[in-house]
Scaffold this motif. Structure first.
Motif, PDB file in Angstrom:
ATOM      1  N   PHE A 159      -1.626   3.057  10.109  1.00 49.27           N
ATOM      2  CA  PHE A 159      -1.010   2.531   8.888  1.00 49.27           C
ATOM      3  C   PHE A 159      -1.910   1.511   8.183  1.00 49.27           C
ATOM      4  O   PHE A 159      -2.091   1.559   6.965  1.00 49.27           O
ATOM      5  CB  PHE A 159       0.346   1.898   9.219  1.00 49.27           C
ATOM      6  CG  PHE A 159       1.047   1.350   8.011  1.00 49.27           C
ATOM      7  CD1 PHE A 159       1.694   2.203   7.133  1.00 49.27           C
ATOM      8  CD2 PHE A 159       1.010  -0.004   7.726  1.00 49.27           C
ATOM      9  CE1 PHE A 159       2.314   1.709   5.986  1.00 49.27           C
ATOM     10  CE2 PHE A 159       1.622  -0.509   6.589  1.00 49.27           C
ATOM     11  CZ  PHE A 159       2.272   0.357   5.719  1.00 49.27           C
ATOM     12  N   GLN A 183       6.779  -1.164   8.057  1.00 45.38           N
ATOM     13  CA  GLN A 183       7.764  -0.954   6.994  1.00 45.38           C
ATOM     14  C   GLN A 183       7.797  -2.148   6.032  1.00 45.38           C
ATOM     15  O   GLN A 183       7.854  -1.974   4.813  1.00 45.38           O
ATOM     16  CB  GLN A 183       9.147  -0.737   7.622  1.00 45.38           C
ATOM     17  CG  GLN A 183      10.216  -0.292   6.645  1.00 45.38           C
ATOM     18  CD  GLN A 183      11.547  -0.054   7.348  1.00 45.38           C
ATOM     19  OE1 GLN A 183      11.905  -0.767   8.288  1.00 45.38           O
ATOM     20  NE2 GLN A 183      12.277   0.952   6.905  1.00 45.38           N
ATOM     21  N   GLN A 205       4.664  -1.986   3.949  1.00 49.34           N
ATOM     22  CA  GLN A 205       4.769  -0.908   2.957  1.00 49.34           C
ATOM     23  C   GLN A 205       5.608  -1.350   1.752  1.00 49.34           C
ATOM     24  O   GLN A 205       5.237  -1.085   0.598  1.00 49.34           O
ATOM     25  CB  GLN A 205       5.395   0.329   3.628  1.00 49.34           C
ATOM     26  CG  GLN A 205       5.585   1.526   2.711  1.00 49.34           C
ATOM     27  CD  GLN A 205       6.986   1.606   2.121  1.00 49.34           C
ATOM     28  OE1 GLN A 205       7.979   1.266   2.770  1.00 49.34           O
ATOM     29  NE2 GLN A 205       7.074   2.026   0.870  1.00 49.34           N
ATOM     30  N   LEU A 250       2.999   0.495  -0.904  1.00 52.78           N
ATOM     31  CA  LEU A 250       2.346   1.717  -0.426  1.00 52.78           C
ATOM     32  C   LEU A 250       3.333   2.884  -0.452  1.00 52.78           C
ATOM     33  O   LEU A 250       4.551   2.677  -0.366  1.00 52.78           O
ATOM     34  CB  LEU A 250       1.839   1.512   1.003  1.00 52.78           C
ATOM     35  CG  LEU A 250       0.684   0.519   1.175  1.00 52.78           C
ATOM     36  CD1 LEU A 250       0.461   0.230   2.649  1.00 52.78           C
ATOM     37  CD2 LEU A 250      -0.587   1.068   0.547  1.00 52.78           C
ATOM     38  N   LYS A 264       5.803   5.760   0.716  1.00 53.14           N
ATOM     39  CA  LYS A 264       6.619   5.862   1.930  1.00 53.14           C
ATOM     40  C   LYS A 264       6.049   6.877   2.913  1.00 53.14           C
ATOM     41  O   LYS A 264       6.235   6.761   4.123  1.00 53.14           O
ATOM     42  CB  LYS A 264       8.056   6.251   1.570  1.00 53.14           C
ATOM     43  CG  LYS A 264       8.928   5.072   1.175  1.00 53.14           C
ATOM     44  CD  LYS A 264      10.385   5.466   1.128  1.00 53.14           C
ATOM     45  CE  LYS A 264      11.240   4.244   0.860  1.00 53.14           C
ATOM     46  NZ  LYS A 264      12.673   4.588   0.766  1.00 53.14           N
ATOM     47  N   LEU A 276       4.087   5.522   5.737  1.00 49.05           N
ATOM     48  CA  LEU A 276       4.899   4.939   6.806  1.00 49.05           C
ATOM     49  C   LEU A 276       5.570   6.036   7.634  1.00 49.05           C
ATOM     50  O   LEU A 276       5.498   6.041   8.867  1.00 49.05           O
ATOM     51  CB  LEU A 276       5.965   4.020   6.194  1.00 49.05           C
ATOM     52  CG  LEU A 276       6.954   3.377   7.160  1.00 49.05           C
ATOM     53  CD1 LEU A 276       6.269   2.299   7.985  1.00 49.05           C
ATOM     54  CD2 LEU A 276       8.136   2.789   6.395  1.00 49.05           C
TER      55      LEU A 276
END
Length: 544
Positions: free
Chosen positions: A80, A184, A187, A192, A194, A197
């Motif tokens: 991530f 999360q 994000q 960012l 989804k 994630l």
């Protein structure tokens, strides 16, 4: 809501799931139960901290544990955070040279390698001294963890749903679940997509099931969505491993993960280098995927062989010297440290009592314990923590390091504890699980077996339902393999016959299987598929 099988409805009621909305959420293929990540303590500050570190082009080192939860946690944040920075690396300690959690030498090595930020996953909550060293060396530290905090807390940003001041509604997340919630939060704040994630949910499902945390509440949501992503084959390394061990990823169950995939991830840390498993989750080059997959399979084969040898050795030691012990502590110098925990678990099941396995660790002893329901191993050992140099764990499993001279003292105090506990509850070691409900033979149908699938994923706090067939008369016995397994027909009181199978324990129940007296069978209702045809069977767990 479509009509629910009446037996499923009864089972849900017994498990405390009631009301149309709650039942719909529990049975949904796409459950929605999840919580705002910013309810976790220090999460918002942790998100700001990581985003600032990225902006300042600081080098981040993710530090994780060497088990499947730690490996998947590392992989989630590596993948991530690569959306934000290339200045990122990970470090997984050696089970043999360093042991669990943060350690001083690793902290020095990570700083010497140029890291500015130390980000822990699945460990670190009580690593006070190690965090202080990291700060003295010039690193900033963020801890993410899910273990109980029963010692001096690390003095840094600390994201853990088990913190006493946590407002998070669910404290049962695995380490990978906490790592996911950090991702999360990032994000959301960084804007960012989804998809960046959600593509990590396959790793969350693996780590959550492997770490035996409750498969309820938010974990159920994460795992169900994660298994769907596994089925899609989105992660080439994981897809290759699943194919190599002959599973169908589109029909993958939590049992397949628990007993198939997770042992291969864990085997890397048990036998060799856990980083191999993390890299398999991260790389996309076919040659590297093939190399890492082969390494994991080789490690797992070695693990199985060592485990079998160690189990036989420890059984012999118990039966020769410790057969009367209520809490056997087995010192086995020859046992490979990497499989001590699995062997302790197998011994616990064999002798239906808590077991500790001790192996040499330099000038010290390293202990790995596994416990039975009703004996809270962490609390028990915590009451004698003065005997340990390092100590940690939870209700059913613990690990520690101690001076060799403390071995006889530990034997004495734990045996006394168990004798006292058995005086208070003589049935403490009677582990036979109670069935959820009794069935007649005509209720054991393919329709029921298929309907039970809607209660999955099965695991901790949501076990596969157990049923009772009362006063069954057995016939058509067919031993399988080397005689450890057997098939037979159970004629039930209502006149219906049920096809049954018993694995591994045919010899234990031989007199009942071939006797002329009716028996009570406890087990699960399953279906098997062969050449496109499905049939129902009753998988027996125990009989009386």
């Amino acid at each position: 809501m479509k009509e629910i099988h009446p037996i499923i409805e009864e089972l849900l009621k017994k498990r405390g799931v009631s009301g149309e909305e709650e039942i719909r959420e529990f049975l949904s293929e796409k459950p929605q139960k999840t919580y705002d990540p910013f309810l976790l303590p220090d999460l918002e500050a942790g998100v700001d901290f990581i985003l600032q570190a990225v902006q300042d082009q600081k080098k981040i080192c993710i530090y994780g544990d060497y088990d499947a939860d730690g490996i998947t946690s590392v992989s989630i944040l590596m993948e991530f955070l690569r959306n934000l920075t290339e200045r990122i690396e990970f470090y997984i300690p050696s089970r043999f040279d360093e042991g669990y959690g943060l350690n001083m030498e690793a902290v020095k090595k990570i700083r010497a390698g140029g890291a500015d930020v130390l980000l822990t996953v699945d460990c670190g909550s009580v690593s006070f001294e190690e965090v202080e060293l990291a700060k003295e060396l010039g690193m900033e530290v963020l801890v993410t963890d899910h273990h109980s905090i029963t010692d001096v807390r690390a003095d840094c940003l600390l994201i853990n749903p088990k913190r006493a001041d946590s407002a998070y509604p669910f404290d049962g997340l695995a380490g990978c679940g906490v790592a996911f919630k950090l991702a999360q939060g990032i994000q959301k704040k960084a804007g960012l997509p989804k998809a960046a994630l959600n593509r990590t949910l396959d790793l969350v499902a693996l780590g959550t099931i492997a770490d035996i945390v409750p498969l309820l509440d938010e974990n159920r949501t994460l795992v169900k969505h994660g298994i769907r992503i596994i089925a899609s084959g989105l992660r080439p390394g994981l897809a290759a491993l699943i194919e190599k061990i002959s599973f169908d990823r589109e029909k993958l169950s939590s049992d397949n993960i628990s007993y198939g995939i997770a042992p291969h991830l864990n085997a890397a840390g048990r036998i060799g280098d856990a980083s191999v498993a993390a890299w398999l989750m991260l790389v996309r080059e076919p040659n590297k995927i093939s190399q890492y997959t082969d390494q994991l399979i080789t490690c797992n084969q070695q693990r199985k062989k060592l485990q079998e040898q160690a189990f036989d050795l420890c059984k012999e030691l118990i039966e020769e010297h410790l057969s009367e012990r209520k809490f056997p502590i087995v010192y086995a110098e020859e046992v490979h440290e990497g499989i001590a925990g699995i062997v302790a678990g197998k011994l616990k099941e064999q002798y239906e009592r808590p077991v500790i396995l001790l192996t040499p660790f330099g000038e010290y002893l390293k202990g790995t314990g596994r416990s039975v329901p009703g004996v809270h191993l962490y609390q028990l050992l915590k009451s004698h923590e003065e005997l340990f140099l390092r100590f940690g764990g939870h209700e059913s499993a613990c690990g520690f390091t101690m001076e060799k001279t403390n071995f006889p003292i530990l034997e004495q105090v734990l045996e006394a504890d168990m004798e006292q506990a058995l005086r208070e509850d003589p049935d403490l070691f009677q582990q036979t699980p109670l069935p959820d409900m009794a069935l007649e033979g005509n209720q054991v149908t393919l329709d029921l077996a298929e309907s039970l699938d809607c209660l999955a994923p099965f695991g901790s706090k949501n076990p596969k339902p157990l049923f009772l067939l009362e006063r069954a008369v057995l016939s058509r016995q067919q031993p399988m393999g080397d005689g450890r397994h057997i098939r037979f027909l159970a004629a039930c009181g209502d006149g219906y016959g049920v096809e049954c199978v018993l694995f591994n324990r045919a010899k234990d129940y031989e007199s009942m299987i071939y006797g002329d007296q009716p028996v009570d069978l406890t087990g699960t209702v399953d279906f098997q598929e062969w050449r496109g045809k499905k049939s129902v069977r009753f998988t027996v767990g125990s009989m009386v």
